[in-house]
Design an enzyme around this catalytic site. Structure first.
Site, mmCIF file in Angstrom:
data_model
loop_
_atom_site.group_PDB
_atom_site.id
_atom_site.type_symbol
_atom_site.label_atom_id
_atom_site.label_comp_id
_atom_site.label_asym_id
_atom_site.label_seq_id
_atom_site.Cartn_x
_atom_site.Cartn_y
_atom_site.Cartn_z
ATOM 1 N N GLY A 133 14.050 -3.660 15.063
ATOM 2 C CA GLY A 133 15.164 -3.290 14.872
ATOM 3 C C GLY A 133 14.920 -2.269 13.674
ATOM 4 N N ILE A 209 17.805 13.121 20.530
ATOM 5 C CA ILE A 209 18.802 12.719 19.983
ATOM 6 C C ILE A 209 18.956 11.354 18.988
ATOM 7 C CG2 ILE A 209 21.108 11.748 20.803
ATOM 8 C CD1 ILE A 209 20.934 14.723 21.290
ATOM 9 N N ARG A 378 -6.843 -13.908 -10.432
ATOM 10 C CA ARG A 378 -7.294 -13.140 -9.236
ATOM 11 C C ARG A 378 -8.377 -13.432 -8.955
ATOM 12 N NH1 ARG A 378 -8.886 -7.294 -11.454
ATOM 13 N NH2 ARG A 378 -8.968 -7.705 -13.787
ATOM 14 N N GLU A 441 0.518 0.572 1.562
ATOM 15 C CA GLU A 441 1.077 -1.070 1.380
ATOM 16 C C GLU A 441 2.255 -1.288 2.708
ATOM 17 O OE1 GLU A 441 0.058 0.789 -2.633
ATOM 18 O OE2 GLU A 441 1.177 1.354 -0.744
ATOM 19 N N ARG A 552 -3.874 -10.300 -13.920
ATOM 20 C CA ARG A 552 -4.868 -9.506 -14.184
ATOM 21 C C ARG A 552 -5.680 -9.964 -15.416
ATOM 22 N NH1 ARG A 552 -5.044 -4.078 -17.910
ATOM 23 N NH2 ARG A 552 -7.322 -3.490 -17.323
#
Length: 699
Positions: A133, A209, A378, A441, A552
């Site tokens: 959609g 269109i 991380r 991304e 980080r």
């Protein structure tokens, strides 16, 4: 503007020799059903369903390998209606082909409780492969499906000749002008060419269109040339009634095994409506009773009858049930021969289809001793992936050009892609495990959805948390579908530091938590990160997408963390001197890198004889799904003195701290500086948490 002569030329039928009057009647029936359904609903999109009737019929009745009795058949071709607004293009085929929809479902289009909602919805309607959609998402996710198909072939049948494996099949897409205009399709189409996805065939409904009329005002590029520049195999077919050209293009696309195929089909929207043909009014509104009646007369239908389907037409189209069963049976013989040849790979497939994890899969999960060397979450996540990677071949993923920062690369595995794209840093293999999305991304989010929808593997993708904004439409759609995509979002706060406010997430945690069914998981330390991965992978199927939020900067390894507490979303990390006989004076609730601040504040408050409970809340969504008894045991209703601590906006914490609580948060953008300075200047210190606790106690 398309001239009358051009319209006449583009609507001339060209049928193959085996095309019969019944086929033509079926195509005309599709057009009439589309006009009737939208007219009855009072709104919808009839024009594209009318002009694409020959293409849709050709695909479903003459091209796709599928079985109406088994829409989960492993060997089926996939069909993605990226132009989801033209849902009738799909619904009418599902009705005609015997997939489970009946004429009454077409009549109930866009109504409460119907199986034919305004846009196709995965799991809601049998035969719908993906919710579409929002334009562009379907095509981009189809790229993921094509990638998944190749990766799964590598898992189960890597040595088979091209086209000779039971795992070989095609991904077909219908995309619109609007899809082509969306940026996500550019991202995904570029990557599809890099990946040489020869199993992907896209039909571009080039009707020129849109809702606002002639697309000349917004789209003037040569789209076919753009796709040639990407590296796709490109064909142009003139006329939506040109079934011969359509089938020739499909055959040519299948022969182009070294690249994805783009077939530009020049159609006339709304054909054959006499006055609204080729206008924006045919795109997104009911045609009106007079126009519907006139269209029926042109097609030889009784204008006074609605939803008319000849018995011989439905008998003919439902012949697909028998043909699909025969195709399935032929495939089954190939599949059983493969299973005899490859018992170990068959066992792997059985495990994945059962959505089970192997025994001992988490035995080698890393564990860190409290008060050992500080570690960024991380980095802990990267260690987890490399530890479990050898035991979970179904787990694969990568990053949007931030692999070294996101720590998303499983150790000692090849990159996914044709060997020709290998670099000095990465060795590519057709069936590699490391995904390189590039700085794309949005496409990454959609591609991950396509991989998971294709099944049965698990995929993850990483970028900085700030760039989750680029992914949001794909994340929302994954949540709507309740599929198990995994997002690894690192650099999760102003703790990112020197890159400054453009890269420092502020509102992102709250914005992501606002998406229903998305679980936002922000672990406090290395061990909570490992526990989070364990929980994410062990959750039952269809538990919804997860965003893993990681630091980080390095954070301490804390005492008291536990895997059950993380799985529950929130738990008591430490009670600071309280016991069952004595409730805490104040509760400190924190996530991620701020849990250490709550622990430090607890010690400072203990020196003042204040009893403090520290609650680590890695996932609010998981916590809120727990029974009341558990939630009340962690956050006793009798203790109204509460402080929440998170390096983001306060928006989502008010419901947990209540009117008398305080929130240590950040309500503005950051600056470029080291993270220690930013945390100090913005009040993310143990002393600031102590002050907030004392204030709620004073109140």
């Amino acid at each position: 503007m398309t001239t009358l002569d051009q319209i006449s030329t583009l609507t001339q039928p060209r049928h193959p020799d085996d095309w019969t009057e019944i086929d033509s009647a079926a195509v005309d029936t599709i057009r009439v059903l589309a006009t009737d359904a939208v007219q009855k609903a009072g709104n919808g999109h009839p024009g594209t369903a009318m002009s694409l009737a020959p293409l849709a019929y050709t695909l479903f009745q003459r091209t796709l390998r599928h079985d109406p009795n088994d829409t989960a058949w492993l060997g089926r071709d996939r069909f993605v209606l990226s132009a989801g607004h033209s849902s009738l293009t799909l619904y009418i085929q599902l009705y005609l082909g015997g997939f489970g929809l009946e004429l009454s479902d077409i009549e109930s289009l866009r109504t409460w409780g119907s199986t034919t909602p305004g846009h196709p919805e995965f799991r809601h309607t049998k035969g719908v492969e993906i919710t579409t959609g929002p334009l562009g998402q379907g095509l981009a996710s189809a790229v993921g499906m094509a990638m998944a198909s190749r990766y799964e072939r590598g898992l189960f049948d890597p040595d088979a000749e091209p086209g000779a494996s039971p795992f070989d099949h095609y991904i077909y897409v219908i995309a619109s002008d609007g899809d082509i205009e969306e940026g996500v399709t550019s991202e995904a189409s570029s990557l599809a060419a890099v990946q040489q996805l020869g199993n992907l065939i896209v039909f571009y409904d080039h009707n020129q269109i849109s809702i606002e009329g002639d697309t000349k005002i917004t789209l003037c590029e040569d789209t076919a040339a753009r796709y040639r520049a990407y590296g796709w195999h490109v064909q142009e077919v003139e006329g939506g009634e040109n079934v011969v050209g359509i089938e020739e293009a499909i055959a040519n696309a299948k022969a182009a095994t070294d690249r994805p195929s783009f077939i530009s089909l020049r159609t006339i929207i709304g054909y054959p409506a006499p006055t609204l043909i080729n206008t924006g009014k045919a795109h997104g509104a009911a045609l009106g009773e007079d126009e519907v009646a006139a269209t029926k007369r042109i097609l030889g239908f009784d204008p006074d009858k609605t939803f008319a389907v000849r018995e011989d037409v439905i008998t003919h189209t439902r012949g697909l049930i028998a043909r699909g069963k025969e195709a399935h049976e032929r495939w089954q013989l190939e599949f059983e021969a493969w299973a005899q040849r490859e018992p170990e790979r068959k066992a792997l497939l059985d495990r994945l289809l059962a959505q089970q994890l192997p025994d001992g899969w988490d035995a080698d999960l890393p564990n860190w001793e409290p008060r050992s060397k500080e570690l960024a979450t991380r980095a802990a996540s990267g260690a987890v992936l490399s530890a479990i990677g050898p035991k979970l071949p179904e787990l694969w993923g990568g990053s949007a050009d931030l692999a070294g920062s996101n720590n998303t690369t499983i150790k000692d595995v090849d990159s996914f892609g044709p060997p020709s794209i290998s670099t000095d840093e990465y060795t590519a293999h057709w069936y590699g495990r490391t995904l390189h999305f590039g700085v794309r991304e949005h496409a990454m989010g959609a591609i991950l959805s396509g991989i998971v929808l294709h099944g049965p593997t698990r995929a993850y993708g990483g970028t900085f948390l700030q760039f989750s904004d680029y992914m949001r439409p794909s994340v929302r759609l994954a949540s709507l579908m309740d599929i198990d995509t995994i997002y690894v979002w690192t650099h999760d706060s102003v703790g990112l530091g020197e890159d400054g406010p453009t890269h420092q997430p502020i509102e992102h945690l709250a914005a992501l938590r606002a998406i229903p069914r998305l679980s936002v998981v922000r672990p406090a330390d290395a061990n909570e990160t490992a526990y989070a991965w364990r929980t994410i992978l062990a959750r039952g199927a269809n538990s919804g997408p997860v965003g893993l939020i990681l630091t980080r900067q390095s954070v301490p390894v804390l005492e008291g963390t536990n895997t059950e507490g993380v799985a529950r979303g929130g738990y008591v990390l430490g009670d600071g001197g309280s016991s069952e006989a004595k409730e805490p004076d104040v509760i400190l609730i924190a996530t991620g890198s701020e849990v250490q601040l709550a622990v430090a504040a607890q010690k400072l408050l203990a020196d003042k004889d204040i009893i403090v409970r520290v609650v680590s809340m890695p996932c609010v969504e998981w916590f809120e799904s727990q029974p009341y008894e558990y939630r009340d045991s962690v956050l006793p209703p009798s203790v109204s003195a509460r402080v929440a601590v998170e390096a983001g906006v306060a928006q989502c914490w008010h419901k947990l701290v209540g009117d008398t609580g305080k929130i240590v948060s950040i309500e503005h953008y950051g600056e470029s500086a080291d993270y220690q300075t930013l945390f100090r200047e913005y009040g993310f210190t143990p002393e600031a948490v102590v002050a907030a606790a004392e204030q709620v106690l004073d109140n």
